[in-house]
Scaffold this motif. Structure first.
Motif, PDB file in Angstrom:
ATOM      1  N   PRO A  63       3.672   8.745  10.571  1.00 31.09           N
ATOM      2  CA  PRO A  63       2.511   7.887  10.307  1.00 31.09           C
ATOM      3  C   PRO A  63       1.222   8.695  10.206  1.00 31.09           C
ATOM      4  N   GLU A  64       0.273   8.167   9.443  1.00 35.91           N
ATOM      5  CA  GLU A  64      -1.046   8.770   9.410  1.00 35.91           C
ATOM      6  C   GLU A  64      -1.783   8.423  10.699  1.00 35.91           C
ATOM      7  N   LEU A  65      -2.692   9.289  11.094  1.00 34.04           N
ATOM      8  CA  LEU A  65      -3.490   9.041  12.288  1.00 34.04           C
ATOM      9  C   LEU A  65      -4.371   7.807  12.064  1.00 34.04           C
ATOM     10  N   PRO A  66      -4.392   6.851  13.005  1.00 30.83           N
ATOM     11  CA  PRO A  66      -5.300   5.703  12.850  1.00 30.83           C
ATOM     12  C   PRO A  66      -6.748   6.170  12.653  1.00 30.83           C
ATOM     13  N   LYS A  67      -7.412   5.649  11.646  1.00 26.87           N
ATOM     14  CA  LYS A  67      -8.758   6.090  11.306  1.00 26.87           C
ATOM     15  C   LYS A  67      -9.794   5.548  12.298  1.00 26.87           C
ATOM     16  N   ASN A  68     -10.787   6.365  12.571  1.00 25.11           N
ATOM     17  CA  ASN A  68     -11.958   5.954  13.363  1.00 25.11           C
ATOM     18  C   ASN A  68     -11.567   5.391  14.728  1.00 25.11           C
ATOM     19  N   TYR A  69     -10.554   6.006  15.338  1.00 21.57           N
ATOM     20  CA  TYR A  69      -9.980   5.415  16.555  1.00 21.57           C
ATOM     21  C   TYR A  69      -9.961   6.385  17.729  1.00 21.57           C
ATOM     22  N   PHE A  70      -9.321   7.533  17.549  1.00 27.10           N
ATOM     23  CA  PHE A  70      -9.308   8.535  18.619  1.00 27.10           C
ATOM     24  C   PHE A  70     -10.621   9.317  18.602  1.00 27.10           C
ATOM     25  N   LYS A  71     -11.117   9.643  19.763  1.00 27.21           N
ATOM     26  CA  LYS A  71     -12.330  10.439  19.869  1.00 27.21           C
ATOM     27  C   LYS A  71     -12.138  11.765  19.134  1.00 27.21           C
ATOM     28  N   GLY A  72     -13.024  12.040  18.161  1.00 28.60           N
ATOM     29  CA  GLY A  72     -12.903  13.268  17.392  1.00 28.60           C
ATOM     30  C   GLY A  72     -11.694  13.293  16.483  1.00 28.60           C
ATOM     31  N   LEU A  90       0.832  -1.192   0.000  1.00 24.07           N
ATOM     32  CA  LEU A  90       0.000   0.000   0.000  1.00 24.07           C
ATOM     33  C   LEU A  90       0.876   1.254   0.000  1.00 24.07           C
ATOM     34  N   PRO A  91       0.366   2.376  -0.514  1.00 23.22           N
ATOM     35  CA  PRO A  91       1.153   3.603  -0.496  1.00 23.22           C
ATOM     36  C   PRO A  91       1.457   4.083   0.918  1.00 23.22           C
ATOM     37  N   ARG A  92       0.521   3.838   1.850  1.00 23.34           N
ATOM     38  CA  ARG A  92       0.693   4.227   3.248  1.00 23.34           C
ATOM     39  C   ARG A  92       0.199   3.075   4.128  1.00 23.34           C
ATOM     40  N   LYS A  93       0.699   3.017   5.331  1.00 27.20           N
ATOM     41  CA  LYS A  93       0.255   1.996   6.271  1.00 27.20           C
ATOM     42  C   LYS A  93      -1.235   2.142   6.527  1.00 27.20           C
ATOM     43  N   ARG A  94      -1.961   1.046   6.483  1.00 29.88           N
ATOM     44  CA  ARG A  94      -3.394   1.054   6.794  1.00 29.88           C
ATOM     45  C   ARG A  94      -3.555   0.801   8.290  1.00 29.88           C
ATOM     46  N   SER A  95      -3.958   1.828   8.989  1.00 25.25           N
ATOM     47  CA  SER A  95      -4.082   1.738  10.442  1.00 25.25           C
ATOM     48  C   SER A  95      -5.390   2.365  10.877  1.00 25.25           C
ATOM     49  N   PRO A 149      -9.832  -3.798  14.060  1.00 23.58           N
ATOM     50  CA  PRO A 149      -8.647  -2.976  13.788  1.00 23.58           C
ATOM     51  C   PRO A 149      -7.728  -3.601  12.737  1.00 23.58           C
ATOM     52  N   HIS A 150      -7.077  -2.719  11.975  1.00 23.00           N
ATOM     53  CA  HIS A 150      -6.059  -3.137  11.016  1.00 23.00           C
ATOM     54  C   HIS A 150      -4.798  -2.328  11.262  1.00 23.00           C
ATOM     55  N   SER A 151      -3.662  -2.942  10.985  1.00 27.33           N
ATOM     56  CA  SER A 151      -2.372  -2.262  11.090  1.00 27.33           C
ATOM     57  C   SER A 151      -1.405  -2.997  10.171  1.00 27.33           C
ATOM     58  N   ARG A 152      -1.362  -2.593   8.894  1.00 27.40           N
ATOM     59  CA  ARG A 152      -0.552  -3.334   7.922  1.00 27.40           C
ATOM     60  C   ARG A 152      -0.176  -2.460   6.727  1.00 27.40           C
ATOM     61  N   PHE A 153       0.812  -2.947   5.973  1.00 29.79           N
ATOM     62  CA  PHE A 153       1.349  -2.214   4.838  1.00 29.79           C
ATOM     63  C   PHE A 153       0.945  -2.818   3.492  1.00 29.79           C
ATOM     64  N   ALA A 154       0.135  -3.872   3.497  1.00 31.47           N
ATOM     65  CA  ALA A 154      -0.151  -4.554   2.238  1.00 31.47           C
ATOM     66  C   ALA A 154      -1.560  -5.135   2.255  1.00 31.47           C
ATOM     67  N   GLU A 155      -2.009  -5.558   1.092  1.00 34.60           N
ATOM     68  CA  GLU A 155      -3.290  -6.240   0.986  1.00 34.60           C
ATOM     69  C   GLU A 155      -3.269  -7.170  -0.212  1.00 34.60           C
ATOM     70  N   LEU A 209      -3.120   0.367  19.031  1.00 32.72           N
ATOM     71  CA  LEU A 209      -2.941   1.244  17.873  1.00 32.72           C
ATOM     72  C   LEU A 209      -2.351   2.586  18.293  1.00 32.72           C
ATOM     73  N   ARG A 210      -2.767   3.080  19.450  1.00 32.07           N
ATOM     74  CA  ARG A 210      -2.209   4.335  19.958  1.00 32.07           C
ATOM     75  C   ARG A 210      -0.713   4.195  20.199  1.00 32.07           C
ATOM     76  N   ASP A 211      -0.331   3.103  20.854  1.00 36.32           N
ATOM     77  CA  ASP A 211       1.087   2.887  21.143  1.00 36.32           C
ATOM     78  C   ASP A 211       1.901   2.779  19.861  1.00 36.32           C
TER      79      ASP A 211
END
Length: 312
Positions: free
Chosen positions: A257-266, A160-165, A190-196, A243-245
């Motif tokens: 890294p990109e911010l993990p999607k749909n994870y942190f409040k707001g 993937l172009p960016r890590k999927r997190s 949750p997902h945390s990976r570089f490929a699919e 995921l936060r760690d």
């Protein structure tokens, strides 16, 4: 029922404090029962953290489970004490002649390295091949899922172009697979990976069924037609702050890294993380153990030929 673990394993104290039913080897030896025997090949750097995550799920099932921990090599671990590895982990040579009801192969921080360039790729292939005749059902997680699909079915992942997190919504198959019993039509994982592996390639393969997918994250649950290989491309075992760690670790290493999607409040990393997958993760492992291990495995593990495919 409890998960049986070695006496004095550090995870025991954590699990007991969470009211997860675990049992020491000494206590379990006095029970007249045929427990499920599960081998965990732990490829993650922090062995103790991953052990605890997986044992938490195994300990929340109605079956008694005996767990053996397997390492891929005897090199010194940078993140786990040597005494811990020598006390609780086995080498493959110690289990090669044994049979198991289930095998779990964890993810690994190798998302951007070609499989053939992984230093222990030959050993991974050997263990996967061994599992075909010595294990009733194998559960592959994240990197291991892609590794297993490549080795067993020749399906190559794409970087993937960016890590999927992040935490993504998934849609379950409408077919009545036992693995999906109790699942909502839509659930989070949750997902945390570089490929699919592209969803269409998995759906087109004659020996595989896609049981759940995400419009954002792609395939999530893939099952072999003979029900003996379950590939999970995410991390149902992750705890609330994992995921936060990972995010703050990567920030500290200058990886942007990109911010993990749909994870942190707001979507604000200064806010609390929101866990929305624990119930799904628990049900997934419980269904796997019940319908794809316990219901299929022979009473005598020496008789692997006694296994018959599950019929819905």
């Amino acid at each position: 029922m409890p998960v049986r673990i070695p006496d004095n394993l550090p995870a025991a104290g954590v699990l007991v404090s969470e009211n997860i039913f675990v049992m020491s080897e000494t206590r379990a030896a006095n029970q007249d029962i045929r427990p499920m025997r599960v081998l965990i090949l732990n490829l993650m750097p922090n062995k103790i953290e991953t052990e605890t995550q997986l044992l938490r799920l195994l300990g929340n099932t109605p079956l008694q489970v005996d767990v053996d921990l397997l390492r891929i090599h005897d090199k010194v671990s940078k993140h786990t004490p040597t005494d811990h590895m020598n006390t609780f982990y086995r080498d493959f040579s110690q289990v090669r002649d044994k049979n198991y009801d289930g095998l779990i192969i964890t993810g690994a921080p190798l998302g951007q390295i070609d499989f053939t360039e992984v230093t222990f790729w030959d050993k991974i292939q050997e263990i996967i091949d061994w599992s075909q005749t010595h294990v009733t059902s194998t559960l592959f997680l994240c990197w291991a899922a892609h590794a297993g699909l490549y080795h067993l079915y020749g399906l190559q992942r794409e970087l993937l172009p960016r890590k999927r997190s992040g935490v993504f919504a998934h849609e379950r198959s409408g077919k009545p697979y036992p693995l999906l019993r109790g699942f909502d039509d839509e659930f989070f994982a949750p997902h945390s990976r570089f490929a699919e592996i592209p969803l269409e390639k998995l759906r087109a393969h004659p020996d595989l069924d896609v049981l759940a997918h995400s419009d954002e994250a792609g395939a999530y649950l893939v099952l072999s037609k003979d029900n003996r290989q379950l590939f999970v491309t995410g991390h149902p075992e992750y705890q609330k702050h994992t995921l936060r760690d990972e995010y703050f670790r990567d920030l500290g290493e200058g990886l942007e890294p990109e911010l993990p999607k749909n994870y942190f409040k707001g979507d604000d990393p200064d806010n609390r993380a929101v866990a929305r997958w624990h119930s799904h993760g628990s049900l997934l492992v419980s269904n796997w153990l019940n319908y794809y291990v316990y219901q299929l495995t022979p009473y005598d593990l020496n008789d692997m030929q006694a296994m018959t495919p599950w019929e819905s």
